[in-house]
Enzyme design. Structure first.
Site, PDB file in Angstrom:
ATOM      1  N   ASP A   9     -62.179  10.107  14.067  1.00 29.89           N
ATOM      2  CA  ASP A   9     -62.029  10.515  14.830  1.00 29.89           C
ATOM      3  C   ASP A   9     -62.868   9.777  15.759  1.00 29.89           C
ATOM      4  O   ASP A   9     -63.462   8.835  15.919  1.00 29.89           O
ATOM      5  CB  ASP A   9     -63.271  11.937  14.799  1.00 29.89           C
ATOM      6  CG  ASP A   9     -63.463  12.966  16.459  1.00 29.89           C
ATOM      7  OD1 ASP A   9     -62.411  13.009  16.780  1.00 29.89           O
ATOM      8  OD2 ASP A   9     -64.860  12.846  16.776  1.00 29.89           O
ATOM      9  N   TYR A  11     -64.390  10.905  19.721  1.00 33.24           N
ATOM     10  CA  TYR A  11     -65.215  10.911  20.222  1.00 33.24           C
ATOM     11  C   TYR A  11     -66.809  11.724  19.720  1.00 33.24           C
ATOM     12  O   TYR A  11     -65.963  12.379  19.096  1.00 33.24           O
ATOM     13  CB  TYR A  11     -65.006  12.042  21.611  1.00 33.24           C
ATOM     14  CG  TYR A  11     -64.152  11.238  22.532  1.00 33.24           C
ATOM     15  CD1 TYR A  11     -64.468  10.138  23.283  1.00 33.24           C
ATOM     16  CD2 TYR A  11     -62.463  11.714  22.909  1.00 33.24           C
ATOM     17  CE1 TYR A  11     -63.010   9.541  24.006  1.00 33.24           C
ATOM     18  CE2 TYR A  11     -62.053  11.615  23.135  1.00 33.24           C
ATOM     19  CZ  TYR A  11     -61.862   9.884  24.668  1.00 33.24           C
ATOM     20  OH  TYR A  11     -61.235   8.979  24.632  1.00 33.24           O
ATOM     21  N   ARG A  40     -67.926  21.063  26.729  1.00 35.09           N
ATOM     22  CA  ARG A  40     -67.810  20.210  25.620  1.00 35.09           C
ATOM     23  C   ARG A  40     -67.040  21.703  24.697  1.00 35.09           C
ATOM     24  O   ARG A  40     -66.105  21.793  24.084  1.00 35.09           O
ATOM     25  CB  ARG A  40     -69.171  19.651  24.805  1.00 35.09           C
ATOM     26  CG  ARG A  40     -68.186  19.260  23.176  1.00 35.09           C
ATOM     27  CD  ARG A  40     -67.177  17.801  23.038  1.00 35.09           C
ATOM     28  NE  ARG A  40     -67.537  17.624  21.584  1.00 35.09           N
ATOM     29  CZ  ARG A  40     -65.863  17.192  21.711  1.00 35.09           C
ATOM     30  NH1 ARG A  40     -65.054  16.831  22.222  1.00 35.09           N
ATOM     31  NH2 ARG A  40     -65.844  16.525  19.884  1.00 35.09           N
ATOM     32  N   SER A 117     -57.042  10.754  17.432  1.00 38.55           N
ATOM     33  CA  SER A 117     -57.710  11.063  18.099  1.00 38.55           C
ATOM     34  C   SER A 117     -57.474  12.575  19.154  1.00 38.55           C
ATOM     35  O   SER A 117     -56.050  12.378  19.263  1.00 38.55           O
ATOM     36  CB  SER A 117     -58.684  10.857  19.131  1.00 38.55           C
ATOM     37  OG  SER A 117     -59.376  11.254  20.564  1.00 38.55           O
ATOM     38  N   ASN A 118     -57.844  13.778  19.455  1.00 37.28           N
ATOM     39  CA  ASN A 118     -57.222  14.692  20.389  1.00 37.28           C
ATOM     40  C   ASN A 118     -57.145  13.581  22.235  1.00 37.28           C
ATOM     41  O   ASN A 118     -56.421  14.387  22.563  1.00 37.28           O
ATOM     42  CB  ASN A 118     -58.409  15.255  20.939  1.00 37.28           C
ATOM     43  CG  ASN A 118     -57.649  16.222  19.724  1.00 37.28           C
ATOM     44  OD1 ASN A 118     -57.245  16.611  19.000  1.00 37.28           O
ATOM     45  ND2 ASN A 118     -59.117  17.908  19.617  1.00 37.28           N
TER      46      ASN A 118
END
Lengths: 228, 228
Positions: A9, A11, A40, A117-118
């Site tokens: 991942d 972040y 967030r 990752s997103n």
């Protein structure tokens, strides 16, 4: 278990999002922590709602939407300048101090590595560039390819596909417990980097291993390979 | 638009969850508000993670998991007694004061009505019973039937199916903005009961109408029918 590749991942795991709270505090004295936290939470909430409702929109835009909402909710006047500074911070987040050394050691052990990752591709390119990490990763995978955010199976499937390995032979690493849990459900071998010493989410699933930082991850990988 | 039926969200919309915060404050002085907020956030988060990962578990259990996590996170010692009191509160939540009258008026106008809730059938039966509302609703629909939580399309599809109407002809009513937005994406005509005067979620979608309480809903339905 035989780990042949690692998917990280981005972040919070590779890149330290702490500086966002610092900047928020500078822009909105006494409210920075509240803004960073709500921002967030909303960012992640919006990714989930958009995935459940098949209304995908890139992470950069979702992140911006979440910032706008959070400021409205907290009654903060978000100027365009402030918005640009806060969003711009995402492009230049610093890696946690131990990370580059650990990644190089893992690479030296012959492990293939990816980011999963997103974040959309442009965001990920920028932050990898900013940290001089291009030589480290074999693949930079964004959920943008499938238009569904983690924890959707289609998102997690990206790494097994690109490595040509089963999820069990890939170690998925995240500092977000929900992400480590989702990846465990999916079938990865998982490592939760629990930097904040948070309790395990009550989801009826436990990551295969947990440690306080990336150094603990390196140790785990070494021991796993020796135990083979 | 021709509204022929109404589908109501339950918790926070028909039934007032405020008493949960009050009880939490009694059990954990000075921490009740923080517990109630984190508990609610985690409860919803877990429904989404379990929906995205196809790991459904009934709402009662998810709610309990969220309570356990929230207490761990806040460092609160959750005794079994406290857990039972807090969970038990869900079974006997009071309706908002104006609701029964409004529901009766809507029924008098010949509208068919349903509850469409994340709650599992036992929870919903209990709270409807506790409020003497059994004669009001033609259907009490739980997402348990499809094992996916809102905002999954399969969950929203329950009301059109049972009423034999298109979603556009059903008014979906929720005090949770994300729920009203999800229902709008799905295709319902929607009414957001914005009791807390919250900002609209930044999801690029707007409920068809918004009001402060159920009286405003009644007014909206009356006007919509006169405008036909």
């Amino acid at each position: 278990m035989s780990i042949q590749a690692i998917a990280f991942d981005a972040y919070g795991t590779l890149f330290d999002v702490y500086s966002i709270g610092e900047l928020a505090e500078k822009l909105f004295p006494q409210r920075g922590a509240a803004l960073a936290e709500l921002w967030r939470d909303k960012q992640i909430e919006y990714t989930r709602l958009r995935t459940m409702c098949a209304t995908y929109k890139p992470f950069w835009e979702v992140t911006q939407d979440a910032l706008v909402f959070s400021c409205k909710k907290l009654g903060l006047d978000l100027t365009l300048d402030a918005q640009n500074s806060l969003m711009g911070q995402y492009a230049k987040l610093k890696a946690f101090p131990e990370n580059l050394g650990v990644l190089q050691d893992l690479q030296g052990m012959g492990l293939k590595m990816a980011i999963l990752s997103n974040g959309n591709p442009q965001m990920l390119e920028a932050v990898v560039d900013a940290n001089g990490m291009h030589g480290i990763f074999n693949h930079i995978l964004s959920v943008d390819a499938v238009k569904k955010y983690k924890t959707a199976p289609e998102a997690y499937q990206l790494a097994p596909d690109v490595f040509g390995l089963s999820a069990k032979n890939i170690l998925f690493v995240s500092s977000n417990c929900w992400d480590a849990c989702g990846a465990t459900w999916f079938g990865y071998t998982t490592f939760w980097v629990n930097r904040a010493n948070a309790p395990l989410e009550e989801l009826g699933v436990t990551p295969d291993a947990t440690g306080r930082d990336m150094t603990a991850l390196l140790e785990y990988v070494r021991q796993s390979r020796e135990a083979k």
